[in-house]
Design a protein around this motif. Structure first.
Motif, PDB file in Angstrom:
ATOM      1  N   MET A  86       0.827  -1.206   0.000  1.00  0.00           N
ATOM      2  CA  MET A  86       0.000   0.000   0.000  1.00  0.00           C
ATOM      3  C   MET A  86       0.864   1.261   0.000  1.00  0.00           C
ATOM      4  N   ASP A 181      -0.244  -2.617 -11.123  1.00  0.00           N
ATOM      5  CA  ASP A 181       0.066  -3.445  -9.955  1.00  0.00           C
ATOM      6  C   ASP A 181       0.357  -4.848 -10.488  1.00  0.00           C
ATOM      7  N   SER A 203       2.971  -5.386  -4.138  1.00  0.00           N
ATOM      8  CA  SER A 203       2.960  -5.795  -2.760  1.00  0.00           C
ATOM      9  C   SER A 203       4.022  -6.891  -2.704  1.00  0.00           C
ATOM     10  N   THR A 205       5.000  -8.215  -0.199  1.00  0.00           N
ATOM     11  CA  THR A 205       4.516  -9.130   0.835  1.00  0.00           C
ATOM     12  C   THR A 205       4.137 -10.475   0.215  1.00  0.00           C
ATOM     13  N   LYS A 206       3.822 -10.456  -1.086  1.00  0.00           N
ATOM     14  CA  LYS A 206       3.283 -11.639  -1.764  1.00  0.00           C
ATOM     15  C   LYS A 206       4.418 -12.429  -2.438  1.00  0.00           C
TER      16      LYS A 206
HETATM   17  C1  LIG Z   1      -2.802  -7.022  -5.675  1.00  0.00           C
HETATM   18  C2  LIG Z   1      -2.439  -6.376  -4.378  1.00  0.00           C
HETATM   19  N1  LIG Z   1      -1.886  -5.170  -4.381  1.00  0.00           N
HETATM   20  C3  LIG Z   1      -1.551  -4.546  -3.224  1.00  0.00           C
HETATM   21  C4  LIG Z   1      -1.782  -5.124  -2.004  1.00  0.00           C
HETATM   22  C5  LIG Z   1      -1.399  -4.388  -0.737  1.00  0.00           C
HETATM   23  O1  LIG Z   1      -0.177  -4.869  -0.268  1.00  0.00           O
HETATM   24  P1  LIG Z   1       0.290  -4.826   1.272  1.00  0.00           P
HETATM   25  O2  LIG Z   1      -0.659  -5.656   2.052  1.00  0.00           O
HETATM   26  O3  LIG Z   1       1.679  -5.351   1.216  1.00  0.00           O
HETATM   27  O4  LIG Z   1       0.228  -3.381   1.696  1.00  0.00           O
HETATM   28  C6  LIG Z   1      -2.351  -6.403  -1.945  1.00  0.00           C
HETATM   29  C7  LIG Z   1      -2.594  -7.043  -0.643  1.00  0.00           C
HETATM   30  O5  LIG Z   1      -3.240  -8.073  -0.544  1.00  0.00           O
HETATM   31  C8  LIG Z   1      -2.700  -7.037  -3.168  1.00  0.00           C
HETATM   32  O6  LIG Z   1      -3.262  -8.258  -3.185  1.00  0.00           O
END
Ligand SMILES: Cc1ncc(COP(=O)(O)O)c(C=O)c1O
Length: 392
Positions: A86, A181, A203, A205-206
């Motif tokens: 985010m 994205d 992200s 994180t994924k």
């Molecule tokens: C496609 C996508 N973009 C952005 C995000 C946001 O990422 P973060 O949770 O690392 O802030 C997510 C989170 O699930 C996501 O699935």
């Protein structure tokens, strides 16, 4: 001269040890700030006349390593690391717009991005028009103040694939930049910058992390755009921890291996579920039956379509809740892209901020389940679905 214990405790060991050999792997530079021998050197580093670091909110050797990997694999010129996806998304957008500007965004997006467009940008007097890029004629939505078009390579959660070169062409004809994205695809599957996009956000994180143990974000673009994004980011301050950055560098070493295995498993599971009588629809661009297969073949780099798929169950909400309850190793997890397979219920997790009408308009039904296919043996995975679907 003998020093007091307190003085020794705060000073001893606080130096880079002299050594003719180097660490084989990237060291974690776990410092919030850097020290200098004199003001002249400090001044030169601030001015960019000497290479060096000042303060970790501005830069850190770990981020430089991350940036080098990311802009190279994505075909950009520079990159930036942030504390979350985010943060990467919001810094990219805020750096490109001002009060009175207009943005066009796809109507099916990750819920957090959708919410930022819908509520937060309004406070800055930035107008957002949500469109369906698959159905609508995009040209009709541009205004003289349209600065950005925002889309996802593979949309969350319906796995729609948009024609990035076409959208980029239309946006550029109207002097707007395109932000993509690329979280679900990664550079292994798609390189939006090479298809005409201007900014790629992740992200991390994924899949970039892939082990569900850090929260992080990445932006990649050209040098000038990254300068703008970085200036905004330094002021808002969503700084990544150098330790998380180091873990991310470590994870990126195996990105291609992981994404290929996730994709191969997902395709096999999608084919199995497509033929199951309790499954109404499978959303996966790798299936020949998918309305997005042709676009995916056109814009994806190889025959890989990612590890994410969604299914709509014949039994709707009741079936979805039942499946989640009965699965054994597959857990209900409101995130994705870890090593083990996980299931999520978008209407109550990633897209819970959507109103009932927005969910319906976006095609996110009460029977929709999103599956993040892991790295397990595919035979074991299919057996678990087979046993569980039989029970519900
Ligand atoms: C496609 C996508 N973009 C952005 C995000 C946001 O990422 P973060 O949770 O690392 O802030 C997510 C989170 O699930 C996501 O699935």
């Amino acid at each position: 001269m003998e020093k007091s214990l307190m003085t020794e405790l705060v000073h001893l060991g606080d130096r880079n040890p002299p050594s003719v050999s180097r660490s084989k792997t990237l060291p974690i530079t776990l410092t919030s700030v850097f020290s200098f021998d004199d003001v002249e050197t400090l001044d030169k580093v601030y001015a960019g006349e000497e290479e060096g670091y000042v303060y970790t909110r501005m830069n850190n050797p770990v981020y430089d390593a991350l940036k080098e990997i990311m802009y190279n694999i994505d075909g950009g010129e520079d990159a930036q690391a942030y504390s979350s996806g985010m943060a990467a998304i919001t810094m990219s957008i805020l750096s490109q717009v001002r009060a009175g500007d207009h943005i066009i965004a796809a109507n099916v997006l990750y819920g957090g991005s959708h919410q930022f467009f819908k509520t937060e940008l309004k406070r800055f007097n930035i107008e957002v028009t949500f469109v369906d890029p698959l159905q609508d004629r995009l040209e009709q939505y541009f205004k003289t103040n349209t600065k950005l078009v925002y889309i996802e390579t593979i949309s969350n959660p319906l796995m729609e694939v948009l024609d990035i070169p076409k959208i980029a062409q239309i946006a550029h004809d109207h002097n707007a930049k395109v932000i993509v994205d690329n979280t679900f695809a990664t550079a292994v599957i798609c390189q939006p910058l090479k298809l005409g996009a201007d900014i790629v956000v992740y992200s991390a994180t994924k899949y970039l992390c892939g082990h569900s143990d850090i929260t992080a974000g990445i932006v990649v673009s050209d040098k000038e755009t990254m300068r703008q994004i970085s200036s905004t980011g330094v002021l808002y301050g969503p700084t990544m921890s150098p330790f998380d950055g180091w873990l991310l560098v470590r994870s990126l070493r195996t990105l291609e291996l992981r994404v290929i295995q996730h994709s191969n498993n997902a395709l096999k599971l999608a084919k199995y579920l497509e033929n199951h009588p309790k499954v109404k629809t499978v959303y996966y661009p790798g299936l020949k039956s998918s309305p997005h297969h042709i676009t995916a073949k056109k814009i994806f780099r190889g025959d890989y379509y990612g590890g994410m798929l969604s299914i709509d169950l014949v039994d709707g909400e009741k079936g979805a809740y039942g499946l989640i309850r009965e699965l054994e190793t597959i857990k209900l997890v409101p995130s994705l892209a870890g090593v083990s397979t996980a299931i999520s219920y978008p209407a109550k997790t990633s897209h819970r901020a959507f109103s009932e009408e927005e969910l319906e308009r976006a095609g996110i039904s009460k029977g929709l389940l999103r599956i993040s296919v892991g790295l397990e043996n595919i035979g074991d995975l299919i057996s678990e679905f087979e046993r569980t679907l039989q029970k519900i």
